[in-house]
Motif scaffolding. Structure first.
Motif, PDB file in Angstrom:
ATOM      1  N   ALA A 222       0.821  -1.209   0.000  1.00  0.00           N
ATOM      2  CA  ALA A 222       0.000   0.000   0.000  1.00  0.00           C
ATOM      3  C   ALA A 222       0.854   1.257   0.000  1.00  0.00           C
ATOM      4  O   ALA A 222       0.505   2.259  -0.622  1.00  0.00           O
ATOM      5  CB  ALA A 222      -0.924  -0.016   1.219  1.00  0.00           C
ATOM      6  N   GLU A 223       1.987   1.219   0.673  1.00  0.00           N
ATOM      7  CA  GLU A 223       2.830   2.402   0.805  1.00  0.00           C
ATOM      8  C   GLU A 223       3.518   2.777  -0.499  1.00  0.00           C
ATOM      9  O   GLU A 223       3.938   3.925  -0.671  1.00  0.00           O
ATOM     10  CB  GLU A 223       3.895   2.168   1.889  1.00  0.00           C
ATOM     11  N   ARG A 224       3.648   1.831  -1.452  1.00  0.00           N
ATOM     12  CA  ARG A 224       4.412   2.091  -2.673  1.00  0.00           C
ATOM     13  C   ARG A 224       3.558   2.033  -3.934  1.00  0.00           C
ATOM     14  O   ARG A 224       4.089   2.016  -5.044  1.00  0.00           O
ATOM     15  CB  ARG A 224       5.557   1.080  -2.773  1.00  0.00           C
ATOM     16  N   LEU A 225       2.255   2.039  -3.794  1.00  0.00           N
ATOM     17  CA  LEU A 225       1.395   1.942  -4.974  1.00  0.00           C
ATOM     18  C   LEU A 225       1.641   3.070  -5.963  1.00  0.00           C
ATOM     19  O   LEU A 225       1.599   2.869  -7.185  1.00  0.00           O
ATOM     20  CB  LEU A 225      -0.074   1.938  -4.548  1.00  0.00           C
ATOM     21  N   THR A 226       1.886   4.277  -5.477  1.00  0.00           N
ATOM     22  CA  THR A 226       2.032   5.433  -6.372  1.00  0.00           C
ATOM     23  C   THR A 226       3.425   5.535  -6.987  1.00  0.00           C
ATOM     24  O   THR A 226       3.695   6.485  -7.714  1.00  0.00           O
ATOM     25  CB  THR A 226       1.705   6.728  -5.624  1.00  0.00           C
ATOM     26  N   GLU A 227       4.303   4.576  -6.717  1.00  0.00           N
ATOM     27  CA  GLU A 227       5.626   4.565  -7.348  1.00  0.00           C
ATOM     28  C   GLU A 227       5.589   3.890  -8.715  1.00  0.00           C
ATOM     29  O   GLU A 227       6.612   3.819  -9.404  1.00  0.00           O
ATOM     30  CB  GLU A 227       6.640   3.865  -6.439  1.00  0.00           C
ATOM     31  N   TRP A 228       4.417   3.379  -9.105  1.00  0.00           N
ATOM     32  CA  TRP A 228       4.232   2.736 -10.399  1.00  0.00           C
ATOM     33  C   TRP A 228       3.094   3.440 -11.125  1.00  0.00           C
ATOM     34  O   TRP A 228       2.629   4.488 -10.686  1.00  0.00           O
ATOM     35  CB  TRP A 228       3.946   1.239 -10.190  1.00  0.00           C
ATOM     36  N   ASP A 229       2.643   2.918 -12.256  1.00  0.00           N
ATOM     37  CA  ASP A 229       1.499   3.514 -12.933  1.00  0.00           C
ATOM     38  C   ASP A 229       0.268   3.349 -12.039  1.00  0.00           C
ATOM     39  O   ASP A 229      -0.161   2.213 -11.755  1.00  0.00           O
ATOM     40  CB  ASP A 229       1.270   2.843 -14.287  1.00  0.00           C
ATOM     41  N   ALA A 230      -0.283   4.460 -11.595  1.00  0.00           N
ATOM     42  CA  ALA A 230      -1.370   4.409 -10.630  1.00  0.00           C
ATOM     43  C   ALA A 230      -2.177   5.697 -10.680  1.00  0.00           C
ATOM     44  O   ALA A 230      -1.747   6.695 -11.274  1.00  0.00           O
ATOM     45  CB  ALA A 230      -0.818   4.184  -9.218  1.00  0.00           C
ATOM     46  N   VAL A 231      -3.348   5.675 -10.052  1.00  0.00           N
ATOM     47  CA  VAL A 231      -4.222   6.843  -9.946  1.00  0.00           C
ATOM     48  C   VAL A 231      -4.541   7.085  -8.481  1.00  0.00           C
ATOM     49  O   VAL A 231      -4.840   6.154  -7.739  1.00  0.00           O
ATOM     50  CB  VAL A 231      -5.543   6.635 -10.713  1.00  0.00           C
ATOM     51  N   THR A 232      -4.473   8.352  -8.085  1.00  0.00           N
ATOM     52  CA  THR A 232      -4.995   8.786  -6.791  1.00  0.00           C
ATOM     53  C   THR A 232      -6.226   9.641  -7.040  1.00  0.00           C
ATOM     54  O   THR A 232      -6.165  10.621  -7.777  1.00  0.00           O
ATOM     55  CB  THR A 232      -3.960   9.596  -6.007  1.00  0.00           C
ATOM     56  N   LEU A 233      -7.343   9.242  -6.447  1.00  0.00           N
ATOM     57  CA  LEU A 233      -8.597   9.998  -6.524  1.00  0.00           C
ATOM     58  C   LEU A 233      -8.867  10.608  -5.154  1.00  0.00           C
ATOM     59  O   LEU A 233      -8.953   9.892  -4.155  1.00  0.00           O
ATOM     60  CB  LEU A 233      -9.743   9.078  -6.936  1.00  0.00           C
ATOM     61  N   LEU A 234      -8.998  11.932  -5.127  1.00  0.00           N
ATOM     62  CA  LEU A 234      -9.205  12.663  -3.878  1.00  0.00           C
ATOM     63  C   LEU A 234     -10.601  13.258  -3.859  1.00  0.00           C
ATOM     64  O   LEU A 234     -11.029  13.892  -4.830  1.00  0.00           O
ATOM     65  CB  LEU A 234      -8.167  13.779  -3.745  1.00  0.00           C
ATOM     66  N   LEU A 235     -11.315  13.058  -2.763  1.00  0.00           N
ATOM     67  CA  LEU A 235     -12.676  13.577  -2.615  1.00  0.00           C
ATOM     68  C   LEU A 235     -12.827  14.225  -1.250  1.00  0.00           C
ATOM     69  O   LEU A 235     -12.245  13.746  -0.271  1.00  0.00           O
ATOM     70  CB  LEU A 235     -13.708  12.451  -2.741  1.00  0.00           C
ATOM     71  N   ASP A 236     -13.595  15.298  -1.186  1.00  0.00           N
ATOM     72  CA  ASP A 236     -14.025  15.857   0.089  1.00  0.00           C
ATOM     73  C   ASP A 236     -15.517  16.098   0.009  1.00  0.00           C
ATOM     74  O   ASP A 236     -15.979  16.976  -0.735  1.00  0.00           O
ATOM     75  CB  ASP A 236     -13.291  17.145   0.423  1.00  0.00           C
ATOM     76  N   THR A 237     -16.281  15.315   0.756  1.00  0.00           N
ATOM     77  CA  THR A 237     -17.730  15.343   0.633  1.00  0.00           C
ATOM     78  C   THR A 237     -18.367  16.560   1.297  1.00  0.00           C
ATOM     79  O   THR A 237     -19.565  16.803   1.100  1.00  0.00           O
ATOM     80  CB  THR A 237     -18.338  14.063   1.238  1.00  0.00           C
ATOM     81  N   SER A 238     -17.578  17.330   2.047  1.00  0.00           N
ATOM     82  CA  SER A 238     -18.113  18.551   2.653  1.00  0.00           C
ATOM     83  C   SER A 238     -17.804  19.782   1.820  1.00  0.00           C
ATOM     84  O   SER A 238     -18.295  20.868   2.117  1.00  0.00           O
ATOM     85  CB  SER A 238     -17.539  18.739   4.064  1.00  0.00           C
TER      86      SER A 238
END
Length: 471
Positions: free
Chosen positions: A109-125
């Motif tokens: 989990a700690e190294r997922l973004t060291e490869w081809d990956a997507v981070t999706l950020l949401l703030d519901t407020s």
């Protein structure tokens, strides 16, 4: 801008000196960054709602809201974003143009973004600081949708905390092979399906409710690495700072006015050589349809200008391998002929279609979307890579394929752009529109007449009809 960045550096130095941080720990400057990420500068995606329990990727993929970011180069990635929702979940799909696809065969989990990956950020407020309403979903490209390639975090006053909650992230890819050194891949995709219940919500957001959202695409182009660099929407997005995320508004915008019409104007280019109503196709213009040369598509395709072409194409599809066939259209209408201090009653964009891609029986209908941008651009230098990003999507209309040539000026197609004209008029700015689609089908290209057509076909030029009333 220089002054702002200087202030950021000085503030960072002062904070670090007063409060020494452990090595590699971030320093947060929320007040300064909140000013830098002013609301009026951030893009917005207006999300269409689909029927309850609908399978969005199967039934409504081509009608999802479209947005994009990044560039097409040998070392940078471009991505289309598609977004939709129903009563149960939010659907976010990324299609990434990437010539070298790499994933970790022993993921953590700690190294997922060291490869081809997507981070999706949401703030519901819709807030500007990390809180328990902030969510971070990470999904790495892989050969299967294993949970080992996903992670989710929830915000807190002390930062991101890894948690467990239910969501899907389905990968896909097109190219020679994953984890090889040929640099001959075309791209990959990731489809997020996030139940509202997994975000702690009892039901779907109401129409008009606004969240914060950002997307980051992480890139790796070799086995030994390191990661190449990130591309993000918005470009200034920061993982720890929701104030720099874009906006996600549920439902499409609408505009109505009950004022009687007292005046109207039709705006279009008067002659072929006039500078008025500039327009341009970017990407796969009709004269550059689906080129297959690898050098061309990665080094030249994204930097070609077709601003003087007499016609243009709008095209997209779900098969990311065919991105050299994709095309967007930009057009700017001056509003100086609309008298000041009026109320916009309605406005209509009209384009004339004369053809489409694909052979007889291959083409399907396209939901062609209209988006706006406030950034200016030049007809003689706009390209896929330097074209302004969209500020927001405002709606769309179905465009049917043509089975035979209809004769000139073509078949008139119409879009309601009243909302966009009212906003531009209120700001005292020209109307800057973009047309693009979220199509799924092959052969989705639709061909239209541009402002640069010859004077013999002046009737076919794009036109804007604006009607106004008294305050």
């Amino acid at each position: 801008m220089v002054t702002l960045f200087a202030a950021l550096i000085l503030q960072a130095s002062w904070v670090t000196a007063q409060n020494p941080q452990p090595q590699n720990q971030p320093v947060y400057l929320p007040l300064i960054l909140r000013d830098f990420c002013a609301e009026e500068t951030l893009p917005r995606i207006n999300v269409p709602e689909f029927p309850a329990n609908s399978n969005i990727p199967e039934e409504y993929f081509g009608q999802t809201a479209i947005a994009w970011f990044g560039q097409v180069t040998p070392s940078k990635n471009y991505a289309d974003i598609r977004v939709g929702y129903n009563s149960n979940l939010l659907y976010v799909y990324l299609a990434v143009f990437d010539r070298s696809l790499w994933y970790d065969m022993s993921p953590s989990a700690e190294r997922l973004t060291e490869w081809d990956a997507v981070t999706l950020l949401l703030d519901t407020s819709g807030g500007t600081f990390l809180s328990t309403s902030s969510w971070r979903f990470v999904a790495q490209l892989s050969s299967d949708p294993s949970p080992a390639y996903r992670a989710v975090y929830r915000g807190s006053t002390s930062g991101w905390q890894k948690i467990t909650t239910s969501f899907q992230a389905v990968p896909g890819w097109r190219g020679n092979a994953l984890n090889d050194d040929t640099d001959s891949d075309r791209g990959w995709a990731m489809g997020f399906s996030i139940p509202f219940s997994s975000l702690g919500l009892a039901s779907a957001p109401t129409s008009g409710q606004t969240w914060r959202m950002a997307v980051i695409v992480h890139d790796r182009d070799s086995r030994i690495g390191p990661p190449v660099g990130d591309q993000s929407w918005p470009p200034i997005a920061a993982t720890h700072n929701p104030a720099c995320w874009g906006f996600l508004t549920f439902g499409l915008p609408s505009y109505t006015s009950n004022r009687p019409v007292v005046g109207s104007v039709t705006i279009r280019r008067p002659t072929q050589n006039s500078p008025l109503v500039p327009d341009a196709d970017v990407g796969a213009a009709i004269e550059n349809q689906c080129p297959g040369d690898e050098y061309h598509i990665w080094n030249e395709w994204g930097n070609r200008n077709y601003g003087k072409a007499p016609d243009f194409n709008v095209q997209n599809q779900s098969d990311v391998a065919d991105w050299p066939c994709f095309a967007k259209y930009y057009i700017t209408f001056p509003l100086s002929d609309v008298p000041r201090h009026k109320i916009i009653v309605s406005a209509t964009l009209t384009l004339h279609q004369f053809g489409n891609s694909g052979g007889p029986g291959q083409a399907r209908s396209s939901w062609i979307q209209v988006l706006t941008t406030r950034q200016d651009w030049g007809e003689n230098n706009i390209t896929w890579n330097n074209a302004p990003l969209a500020d927001e999507n405002i709606g769309g209309n179905w465009v049917e394929p043509l089975t035979t040539h209809p004769g000139w000026p073509g078949v008139a197609r119409h879009w309601d752009v009243s909302y966009a004209v009212a906003k531009a008029y209120a700001r005292g700015e020209p109307l800057r529109l973009i047309l693009y689609s979220a199509d799924s089908n092959y052969h989705s290209g639709k061909y239209f007449v541009s402002s640069d057509t010859g004077d013999w076909n002046a009737e076919g030029r794009p036109r804007l009809e604006v009607r106004w009333g008294e305050p």
